[in-house]
Scaffold this active site. Structure first.
Site, PDB file in Angstrom:
ATOM      1  N   GLU A 214     -29.365  69.603  13.777  1.00 53.72           N
ATOM      2  CA  GLU A 214     -28.598  69.490  12.534  1.00 53.72           C
ATOM      3  C   GLU A 214     -29.158  70.340  11.400  1.00 53.72           C
ATOM      4  O   GLU A 214     -28.403  70.991  10.674  1.00 53.72           O
ATOM      5  CB  GLU A 214     -28.512  68.028  12.095  1.00 53.72           C
ATOM      6  CG  GLU A 214     -27.670  67.155  13.009  1.00 53.72           C
ATOM      7  CD  GLU A 214     -27.302  65.837  12.365  1.00 53.72           C
ATOM      8  OE1 GLU A 214     -26.312  65.805  11.608  1.00 53.72           O
ATOM      9  OE2 GLU A 214     -28.011  64.845  12.608  1.00 53.72           O
ATOM     10  N   HIS A 230     -40.047  63.918  38.089  1.00 53.72           N
ATOM     11  CA  HIS A 230     -39.259  63.619  39.286  1.00 53.72           C
ATOM     12  C   HIS A 230     -37.953  64.400  39.340  1.00 53.72           C
ATOM     13  O   HIS A 230     -37.114  64.124  40.200  1.00 53.72           O
ATOM     14  CB  HIS A 230     -38.997  62.114  39.364  1.00 53.72           C
ATOM     15  CG  HIS A 230     -40.248  61.314  39.518  1.00 53.72           C
ATOM     16  ND1 HIS A 230     -40.743  60.920  40.744  1.00 53.72           N
ATOM     17  CD2 HIS A 230     -41.139  60.866  38.584  1.00 53.72           C
ATOM     18  CE1 HIS A 230     -41.872  60.240  40.566  1.00 53.72           C
ATOM     19  NE2 HIS A 230     -42.130  60.199  39.268  1.00 53.72           N
ATOM     20  N   LYS A 321     -14.408  65.015  12.950  1.00 53.13           N
ATOM     21  CA  LYS A 321     -13.914  63.775  12.365  1.00 53.13           C
ATOM     22  C   LYS A 321     -12.497  63.939  11.837  1.00 53.13           C
ATOM     23  O   LYS A 321     -11.643  63.041  11.977  1.00 53.13           O
ATOM     24  CB  LYS A 321     -14.839  63.292  11.261  1.00 53.13           C
ATOM     25  CG  LYS A 321     -16.204  62.813  11.749  1.00 53.13           C
ATOM     26  CD  LYS A 321     -17.070  62.361  10.588  1.00 53.13           C
ATOM     27  CE  LYS A 321     -18.413  61.841  11.078  1.00 53.13           C
ATOM     28  NZ  LYS A 321     -19.299  61.427   9.947  1.00 53.13           N
TER      29      LYS A 321
END
Length: 327
Positions: A214, A230, A321
């Site tokens: 950001e 792993h 948004k």
């Protein structure tokens, strides 16, 4: 953003004052599990808070970053709803599910619809100060969640003294932290950042990734030991000089994870010359977590300056948004 990061320790002090003044009611039913729901800066505070007191929490605590809620949520669940603006779409939808499940609900917000709902339903409510950048308010989020954990009887009050000690520590270390951040930002410039830590600091390195995303407008990733051994470790066969590795260390690492990290540093160095290691300072996991958070915040600010980008604007999120609001 630079001005906001400078306020980090004063925010911690004010966060304690807010929590100490809060008038909270007891739970209606025995609490058998916890769900903390929130997104972005509001959500990561729950992850960091639960990791700081993991040695005290004797019931499951789940972090929820979605529109929905886990199916186990019911009248014996404490749901902590965290949204700085109080208007986060996903969080408000998750709150509806929690209400339908008759959960015990507590809210952390600056206002908005969440505060209105909390007041209307007499939910426990912690009000945060106003600010134009929610991600700069992480300190308040973490500390208020610790106050809620204590209020409901899950943890002791050690976090209060630890927070005060952390303020003193960070004030004493701030010049060194800033110097380190400036050097690190230069090393990260034009690199893809890869951040690692032991699992107990997962919330901290996710926060660091979020801040680089950001504030610095840059991409990278974060993973933890021992899990990365792993899977992701094999991917380092494709490692390149363009990657910059940052390892956040803590004295609270599991001894075997510490050994794994030390071995893997040599593996990383075979593929990139940029491998940076930070050792946290502080006498508690809370202090060491906030030490790394502050260091990471400063790195993101200085990297933004090197990239000549606005470290506050989030226009792409605002666009998302706006488009969602049309549907």
């Amino acid at each position: 953003m630079r001005r906001l990061v400078k306020q980090f320790t004063s925010q911690l002090t004010e966060a304690l004052e807010i929590g100490e003044k809060a008038n909270l009611s007891p739970a209606k039913n025995p609490i058998k599990n916890i769900v903390i729901t929130g997104l972005g800066g509001s959500g990561i505070g729950g992850k960091i808070a639960t990791q700081i007191v993991a040695d005290q929490l004797k019931i499951p605590a789940v972090i929820n970053n979605d529109y929905t809620m886990p199916k186990f949520v019911g009248e014996n669940t404490l749901v902590i709803v965290s949204s700085f603006s109080g208007n986060t779409e996903e969080t408000l939808e998750a709150l509806k599910v929690a209400q339908e499940s008759k959960a015990e609900i507590a809210c952390i917000t600056n206002g908005g619809k969440l505060a209105e709902i909390a007041k209307k339903n007499n939910y426990n409510l912690l009000i945060l100060p106003k600010a134009f950048s929610p991600r700069a308010m992480l300190t308040y989020s973490v500390i208020q969640q610790l106050f809620l954990f204590n209020h409901y009887g899950f943890i002791n009050e050690d976090y209060i003294k630890e927070t005060k000690d952390t303020v003193t520590l960070l004030n004493n270390e701030v010049e060194d932290i800033i110097s380190t951040a400036k050097k690190t930002a230069i090393a990260l410039q034009n690199k893809t950042f890869v951040t690692y830590s032991e699992s107990s600091l997962e919330g901290v390195i996710i926060r660091f990734k979020q801040q680089i995303n950001e504030n610095s407008k840059a991409l990278g990733w974060a993973h933890v030991f021992p899990e990365m051994n792993h899977n992701e470790l094999v991917g380092w066969a494709g490692g390149k000089e363009e990657y910059a590795v940052i390892i956040f260390r803590s004295s609270y690492e599991h001894p075997r994870s510490a050994v794994r990290i030390n071995i893997c540093k040599d593996i990383f160095k075979k593929h990139t010359s940029t491998v940076i290691e930070f050792n946290a300072k502080g006498d508690s996991l809370l202090a060491q977590s906030f030490y790394h958070v502050l260091l990471g915040d400063w790195i993101s600010v200085y990297l933004a300056e090197l990239y000549k980008v606005d470290d506050v604007e989030v226009e792409v999120i605002n666009y998302l948004k706006a488009e969602l609001a049309k549907i």
